[in-house]
Motif scaffolding. Sequence first.
Motif, PDB file in Angstrom:
ATOM      1  N   GLN A 198       0.831  -1.202   0.000  1.00 16.99           N
ATOM      2  CA  GLN A 198       0.000   0.000   0.000  1.00 16.99           C
ATOM      3  C   GLN A 198       0.867   1.254   0.000  1.00 16.99           C
ATOM      4  O   GLN A 198       0.568   2.239  -0.691  1.00 16.99           O
ATOM      5  N   ALA A 199       1.953   1.225   0.759  1.00 17.25           N
ATOM      6  CA  ALA A 199       2.877   2.359   0.766  1.00 17.25           C
ATOM      7  C   ALA A 199       3.492   2.567  -0.615  1.00 17.25           C
ATOM      8  O   ALA A 199       3.726   3.701  -1.047  1.00 17.25           O
ATOM      9  N   TYR A 200       3.721   1.461  -1.318  1.00 21.33           N
ATOM     10  CA  TYR A 200       4.249   1.575  -2.682  1.00 21.33           C
ATOM     11  C   TYR A 200       3.237   2.283  -3.579  1.00 21.33           C
ATOM     12  O   TYR A 200       3.608   3.163  -4.365  1.00 21.33           O
ATOM     13  N   LEU A 201       1.966   1.905  -3.487  1.00 23.38           N
ATOM     14  CA  LEU A 201       0.944   2.565  -4.301  1.00 23.38           C
ATOM     15  C   LEU A 201       0.917   4.064  -4.032  1.00 23.38           C
ATOM     16  O   LEU A 201       0.790   4.878  -4.957  1.00 23.38           O
ATOM     17  N   GLN A 202       1.037   4.444  -2.781  1.00 21.16           N
ATOM     18  CA  GLN A 202       1.043   5.863  -2.432  1.00 21.16           C
ATOM     19  C   GLN A 202       2.214   6.583  -3.087  1.00 21.16           C
ATOM     20  O   GLN A 202       2.066   7.670  -3.666  1.00 21.16           O
ATOM     21  N   ALA A 203       3.395   5.960  -3.033  1.00 23.89           N
ATOM     22  CA  ALA A 203       4.578   6.570  -3.641  1.00 23.89           C
ATOM     23  C   ALA A 203       4.427   6.640  -5.164  1.00 23.89           C
ATOM     24  O   ALA A 203       4.826   7.621  -5.801  1.00 23.89           O
ATOM     25  N   LEU A 204       3.854   5.581  -5.760  1.00 22.24           N
ATOM     26  CA  LEU A 204       3.664   5.561  -7.206  1.00 22.24           C
ATOM     27  C   LEU A 204       2.721   6.669  -7.647  1.00 22.24           C
ATOM     28  O   LEU A 204       3.019   7.413  -8.598  1.00 22.24           O
ATOM     29  N   LEU A 205       1.591   6.811  -6.970  1.00 22.50           N
ATOM     30  CA  LEU A 205       0.610   7.816  -7.369  1.00 22.50           C
ATOM     31  C   LEU A 205       1.150   9.232  -7.189  1.00 22.50           C
ATOM     32  O   LEU A 205       0.756  10.151  -7.910  1.00 22.50           O
ATOM     33  N   LYS A 206       2.079   9.414  -6.256  1.00 24.54           N
ATOM     34  CA  LYS A 206       2.696  10.732  -6.100  1.00 24.54           C
ATOM     35  C   LYS A 206       3.569  11.089  -7.294  1.00 24.54           C
ATOM     36  O   LYS A 206       3.788  12.265  -7.590  1.00 24.54           O
ATOM     37  N   ASN A 207       4.082  10.072  -8.001  1.00 30.26           N
ATOM     38  CA  ASN A 207       4.902  10.316  -9.186  1.00 30.26           C
ATOM     39  C   ASN A 207       4.081  10.414 -10.467  1.00 30.26           C
ATOM     40  O   ASN A 207       4.631  10.687 -11.530  1.00 30.26           O
ATOM     41  N   VAL A 208       2.764  10.170 -10.366  1.00 32.07           N
ATOM     42  CA  VAL A 208       1.895  10.260 -11.539  1.00 32.07           C
ATOM     43  C   VAL A 208       1.606  11.727 -11.838  1.00 32.07           C
ATOM     44  O   VAL A 208       1.145  12.476 -10.962  1.00 32.07           O
ATOM     45  N   VAL A 209       1.876  12.144 -13.066  1.00 34.12           N
ATOM     46  CA  VAL A 209       1.730  13.557 -13.433  1.00 34.12           C
ATOM     47  C   VAL A 209       0.396  13.861 -14.092  1.00 34.12           C
ATOM     48  O   VAL A 209      -0.029  15.028 -14.122  1.00 34.12           O
ATOM     49  N   THR A 210      -0.274  12.867 -14.641  1.00 36.05           N
ATOM     50  CA  THR A 210      -1.593  13.083 -15.230  1.00 36.05           C
ATOM     51  C   THR A 210      -2.319  11.756 -15.326  1.00 36.05           C
ATOM     52  O   THR A 210      -1.688  10.700 -15.469  1.00 36.05           O
ATOM     53  N   GLN A 211      -3.655  11.809 -15.227  1.00 32.77           N
ATOM     54  CA  GLN A 211      -4.472  10.608 -15.277  1.00 32.77           C
ATOM     55  C   GLN A 211      -5.637  10.814 -16.251  1.00 32.77           C
ATOM     56  O   GLN A 211      -6.737  11.162 -15.845  1.00 32.77           O
ATOM     57  N   PRO A 212      -5.411  10.586 -17.539  1.00 32.22           N
ATOM     58  CA  PRO A 212      -6.491  10.703 -18.521  1.00 32.22           C
ATOM     59  C   PRO A 212      -7.584   9.669 -18.274  1.00 32.22           C
ATOM     60  O   PRO A 212      -7.427   8.750 -17.465  1.00 32.22           O
ATOM     61  N   ALA A 213      -8.687   9.790 -19.013  1.00 23.91           N
ATOM     62  CA  ALA A 213      -9.843   8.933 -18.774  1.00 23.91           C
ATOM     63  C   ALA A 213      -9.660   7.517 -19.286  1.00 23.91           C
ATOM     64  O   ALA A 213     -10.295   6.598 -18.781  1.00 23.91           O
ATOM     65  N   ALA A 214      -8.811   7.317 -20.299  1.00 22.10           N
ATOM     66  CA  ALA A 214      -8.685   5.999 -20.921  1.00 22.10           C
ATOM     67  C   ALA A 214      -7.243   5.722 -21.276  1.00 22.10           C
ATOM     68  O   ALA A 214      -6.413   6.640 -21.356  1.00 22.10           O
TER      69      ALA A 214
END
Length: 354
Positions: A198-214
């Motif tokens: 779960q901590a990994y997911l948190q770190a990963l999502l912090k590095n995500v710069v954009t989340q398009p719909a598809a």
Amino acid sequence: MRLNPAVVRRRCGGTLSALAVASALALAGCGGSADTTPSSTKASSTKSTVQLSLVAYSTPSSAYAELISAYEATPQGKGVSFTTSFGPSGTQSRAVAAGQPADVVNFSLAPDVTRLVKAGLVAKNWDSGPTKGFVTDSVVAFGVRPGNPKHITSWADLIKPGVKVITPNPFTSGASRWNIVAAYGAQLELGKTPAQAQAYLQALLKNVVTQPAAASAALQTFASGEGDVVLDYEDDLIHAQKKGIALDYVIPPQTVLIQNPIAVTVKSAHAAQAQAFVSWLESPAGQALWAKEGYRPVLPSVAAQYKSSFTQPAKLFTVSLLGGWTAIDNKFFDPSGGIVTKLEQSQGVSTATG
């Protein structure tokens, strides 16, 4: 290019101009309205006595252009034409549940078919056939810049400082839910505890710069120059390369087996013809064409023929590692208490499923 035994990196072309990227994306099926909203097109102009409506997730739109053309040339496809609608998997499923006409549905996730079962639109035994209702397989892969300048080869590399990740929004995109499952499951396969995963997911999502719909929109964003890595279906990245998008892709050592479901709706006015089309897509002839489009065949006999076309990860797991989709949806994507729901909301990301 020499291959690392644990990963595969494939490359096409050099640097594309902005115009060339846009043109290539249009050819690849990565651009257009299917990226963010469903798009409907007539897939055949052949004189027909039966017209089938196919509603599907966005990624296989180009593959279906080839598959439908081939099917119409077969004896069972004679006199059959198609209309098609492509968009984010969850959006497409909800649209059919709300009344959008469909004879055949092909989604990213089994839960998107389950929604239609609950709505009385797909038979309860839709997954009882030889392929268990799945028409294609794939894996979660990393699309990277040509030459892989950031040396991204593992899940650990995605959470390094400065690495910019692109992945679709998991509340509209089936591809993104596969990405989440792959990321979390990989940590378990590496011996991490659920808390560490779960901590990994948190770190990963912090590095995500954009989340398009598809997924198609995420790939378009990456191809336009944003980000260092895009999480995507292996088949989508293979197709992008074939259409001239400049990228390499990496199969991480641990990844999830993606299984894409297909079903005939119970309210189809042409159920026999719809089932014949689905059966052909699942047949050796159909599966061979899927393989040529970058999808891993679901038939073992065809998969064996195309084994050299696909890299086998060191550890390939299924959603059963996390308890199956019902458990996954409850744990990660529940609207009020899901792990990913809370993580996304804490970063100001929309968790709406419209």
